[in-house]
Design an enzyme around this catalytic site. Structure first.
Site, PDB file in Angstrom:
ATOM      1  N   CYS B 166     -11.686  23.008 -12.496  1.00 16.63           N
ATOM      2  CA  CYS B 166     -12.336  22.153 -13.552  1.00 16.63           C
ATOM      3  C   CYS B 166     -12.970  22.932 -14.798  1.00 16.63           C
ATOM      4  CB  CYS B 166     -13.703  21.561 -12.878  1.00 16.63           C
ATOM      5  SG  CYS B 166     -14.631  20.420 -13.685  1.00 16.63           S
ATOM      6  N   ASP B 319      -8.301  11.344 -10.459  1.00 15.10           N
ATOM      7  CA  ASP B 319      -9.689  12.105 -10.810  1.00 15.10           C
ATOM      8  C   ASP B 319     -10.421  11.063 -11.727  1.00 15.10           C
ATOM      9  OD1 ASP B 319     -11.325  13.776 -11.827  1.00 15.10           O
ATOM     10  OD2 ASP B 319      -9.839  15.501 -11.655  1.00 15.10           O
ATOM     11  N   HIS B 348     -11.124  14.265  -7.718  1.00 19.77           N
ATOM     12  CA  HIS B 348     -11.356  15.531  -8.266  1.00 19.77           C
ATOM     13  C   HIS B 348     -11.837  16.574  -7.250  1.00 19.77           C
ATOM     14  CE1 HIS B 348     -12.399  17.888 -11.954  1.00 19.77           C
ATOM     15  NE2 HIS B 348     -13.587  18.336 -10.996  1.00 19.77           N
TER      16      HIS B 348
END
Lengths: 204, 374
Positions: B166, B319, B348
């Site tokens: 991320c 996501d 995610h």
């Protein structure tokens, strides 16, 4: 023709004018009295009070700014809740239209639950994904922060009375310390490189 | 531990054996059902209170370096001979790094160890108010660089595989663009690269955010503010429905423990350093500087076209925090010949901490990394 009663009223109305037309002597007495009180307030024993009276004007201005921010915040919040309510009503409509007529089995309840979750999810996700709502949310947050800033400014001003460092002063120190740490680290790195180069130069 | 998370029914105010007092018949059945719901709801409440006590991050490791900002962890190898190139995991600044080692059977780190990698992790600590001026320049050019030097020194190698998740992926990309000579491979998971293509709720909020007021009034980005933004992501499917599911499965110990671990992670949100957050919102989301090679760190341009090393970009098709297209843009701008995008049908978090991830994602990721780590 002016009656006796009107005359009395007129005299009563014009009384403030009389007060304004002070004699020079009267004005002098008032000024002296005002100065005497002002000087009294400056005695160290009544220090904080003096500080407050000295800042009276700016405190009033801060209060005015605070109220303005509060009004703005309330107006933005009203718009914010209108949008939330719209999304809520839209979802409820969808639920009402799609809901099963009877709830006789567990499957009916399950179907209702799924419909409710899906409808609310759809409605609120559309709201949160809209630019209009994002701007409104940002505006509400800015208004809230503006209120917080008014309070912070007011509290900070009074910090000086307690002989404490203000947030701004601590902030400056934090920035300086941060820069210094970076400089020290850079110097250390350069020193390491120099040390390695020196070692290379030593003949074996 | 289990006793604390799953207290006996009589300790949480639930009438034990109360259902026997209810008369038989349809009304009686309804009352009994209500009593059962009451028991489950009460149990859920007491269980959620204990969420903080649930154990996470159990894979054996040692802290090899620690500062006020981060800890550098080295995980104990699980095979006799590890790959020659060590793997440095760069976690995000949002939530905590134990999501990568949530529980033994869903641990990203454990799987990499079992596949023969020598794994290190940068575990970012919550910044304090005096860290308001810590920026991406500090994180990338100082902290990641320091950790990388320590890893190189400890493993007696010249290069590492940089592996980010991320926001940590975005920082890894920045690092690779600036210090490619120290990186052998770059493996990113859901990096934020091209915000123009990011259509998520988070991106929508970020693009309109008044970050200057936040920086001036709040300093560091407080956790409450982050929670507010996260609560707008799938508010009913995740925000409400998951608790209804929990009530249904409250007597299933494995389900509850798994739920609690994720729940603990979701609400374990440290603040973000003010200056870093300002750059994150302003430079990356609002001005989209990174993809346009206009972002500057320490006065130097982060030019993504300078990346020539092998790059693996791992993307979750579902996501809802980072749009797949936003991450995929990385492969369009780098100069690497050996570059690949792996797409998986998950979300995610599911991408890194799920059964799906263990069975479908990690074997492929491991294979790609192994062939480039000898």
């Amino acid at each position: 023709m002016v009656s006796e009663e009107d005359k009395n009223n007129y005299e009563s109305d014009s009384a403030p004018n009389k007060a304004v037309n002070l004699t020079h002597q009267e004005q002098e007495v008032i000024t002296k009295a005002y100065n005497a009180w002002s000087d009294t307030l400056k005695f160290p024993a009544i220090g904080p009070f003096h500080a407050f009276s000295r800042d009276f004007g700016s405190n009033i201005m801060e209060l005015y700014k605070f109220n303005q921010s509060l009004i703005q915040f309330q107006a933005t919040l009203a718009d914010y809740w209108t949008q939330i309510e719209k999304a809520y009503v839209q979802a409820m409509n969808e639920v009402a239209l799609g809901a099963p007529e009877h709830y006789s089995t567990k499957q009916d309840l399950e179907k209702y639950r799924k419909l409710m979750i899906d409808s609310f999810e759809k409605s609120f996700s559309a709201l949160y994904s809209s630019k209009e709502f994002a701007i409104l949310q940002s505006k509400a947050k800015s208004n809230e922060l503006e209120l917080l800033k008014c309070l912070q400014d007011n509290v900070e001003k009074n910090f000086t009375l307690l002989n404490l460092p203000t947030r701004k002063e601590v902030d400056v120190i934090s920035e300086d310390v941060h820069d210094l740490k970076r400089q020290v680290r850079d110097l250390k790195k350069k020193l390491e490189v120099l040390t390695i180069d020196d070692t290379k130069d030593i003949p074996t | 531990m289990t006793q604390k998370i799953f207290p006996p029914d009589n300790q949480i105010g639930i009438p034990v054996g109360g259902e026997k007092k209810v008369a038989a018949g349809s009304l009686g059945d309804t009352v009994m059902e209500l009593q059962e719901v009451y028991r489950k709801v009460n149990k859920m409440r007491s269980t959620l209170y204990a969420a903080g006590d649930v154990e996470v991050g159990n894979t054996p490791h040692e802290t090899i370096y620690e500062t006020r900002i981060y800890r550098l962890l080295h995980y104990m190898p699980m095979v006799s001979r590890t790959a020659r190139t060590p793997l440095l995991l760069v976690y995000a600044l949002i939530n905590r790094s134990y999501i990568l080692d949530l529980q033994p059977d869903k641990s990203w780190i454990r799987s990499l160890l079992k596949q023969g990698f020598d794994v290190y992790l940068i575990d970012w600590k919550p910044p304090s108010p005096v860290d308001k001026y810590v920026s991406f320049d500090d994180y990338v050019n100082y902290y990641i660089d320091d950790c990388l030097e320590i890893v190189l020194d400890k493993s007696h190698t010249e290069k590492v595989t940089l592996h980010g998740y991320c926001m940590g992926s975005t920082m890894s990309v920045m690092y690779a663009a600036l210090h490619e000579e120290k990186v052998r491979n770059l493996a990113t998971i859901a990096p934020v690269i091209d915000s123009e293509k990011d259509k998520t709720v988070l991106a929508n909020f970020s693009k309109c955010m008044d970050f200057e007021s936040m920086f001036n009034s709040l300093g560091n980005m407080p956790q409450e503010q982050l929670h507010l933004s996260f609560s707008a992501l799938k508010p009913f499917k995740q925000g409400l429905n998951k608790y209804l599911n929990l009530i249904e499965h409250i007597d299933d110990e494995d389900f509850v423990l798994n739920f609690l671990r994720i729940e603990k992670w979701l609400y374990d949100t440290p603040p973000i350093a003010g200056e870093t957050f300002r750059q994150w919102i302003s430079d990356i989301y609002q001005k989209n500087l990174l993809i346009n090679n206009e972002m500057k760190l320490g006065g130097e341009i982060v030019d993504l076209s300078k990346i020539r090393i092998p790059v693996l970009n791992i993307i979750a098709e579902e996501d809802h925090l980072v749009s797949p297209a936003c991450s995929a843009s990385l492969n369009d701008v780098i100069s690497s010949r050996d570059k690949r995008i792996m797409r998986f049908h998950t979300g995610h978090v599911g991408l890194i901490a799920s059964n799906y991830s263990q069975n479908n994602v990690l074997p492929k990721v491991g294979q790609w990394l192994r062939s480039r780590s000898q």
